[in-house]
Design a protein around this motif. Structure first.
Motif: not given
Length: 125
Positions: A43-50
């Motif tokens: 969740g953290v990775l996808y939030q930051m990336t997007h």
């Protein structure tokens, strides 16, 4: 498109992503299983990336068709909230059924990126 809203949203979303990453690495680590911690970090990775993608979308405004850009931004925001939010809630509440919502956020991400590509292709010179 309300660029100020999307810039503020992206900045605050990056802030939350960093805070949640730290929370997961330190406090949450002792409270959940390693599998759930992996879900949290996804969740953290996808939030930051997007969130960074949303910054890029705003920065590229001059090269994008406005209506498609607006919808691309909306889908990226929806994806951040639905995808990452459902994963965070799944971990915090230990409710695996929330995993059924996560793909809706994933589809929102895909639509956001597709619309961004179309916005670049459709922009009139």
């Amino acid at each position: 498109m309300n660029t100020r809203f999307y810039l503020v949203f992206a900045a605050l979303s990056c802030l939350v992503s960093v805070a949640f990453g730290a929370f997961g690495a330190h406090a949450l680590k002792a409270m959940v299983t390693p599998e759930r911690l992996t879900v949290w970090h996804t969740g953290v990775l996808y939030q930051m990336t997007h969130s960074l993608g949303l910054f890029m979308l705003v920065a590229a405004s001059a090269w994008l068709a406005p209506v498609l850009q607006k919808w691309a931004a909306r889908f990226l925001v929806a994806g951040i909230i639905i995808f990452s939010g459902s994963l965070y809630l799944l971990v915090l509440t230990d409710t695996p059924a929330l995993g059924a919502i996560t793909p809706i956020g994933g589809v929102s991400f895909l639509l956001g990126w597709l619309l961004l590509a179309l916005a670049a292709l459709k922009k009139q010179a």
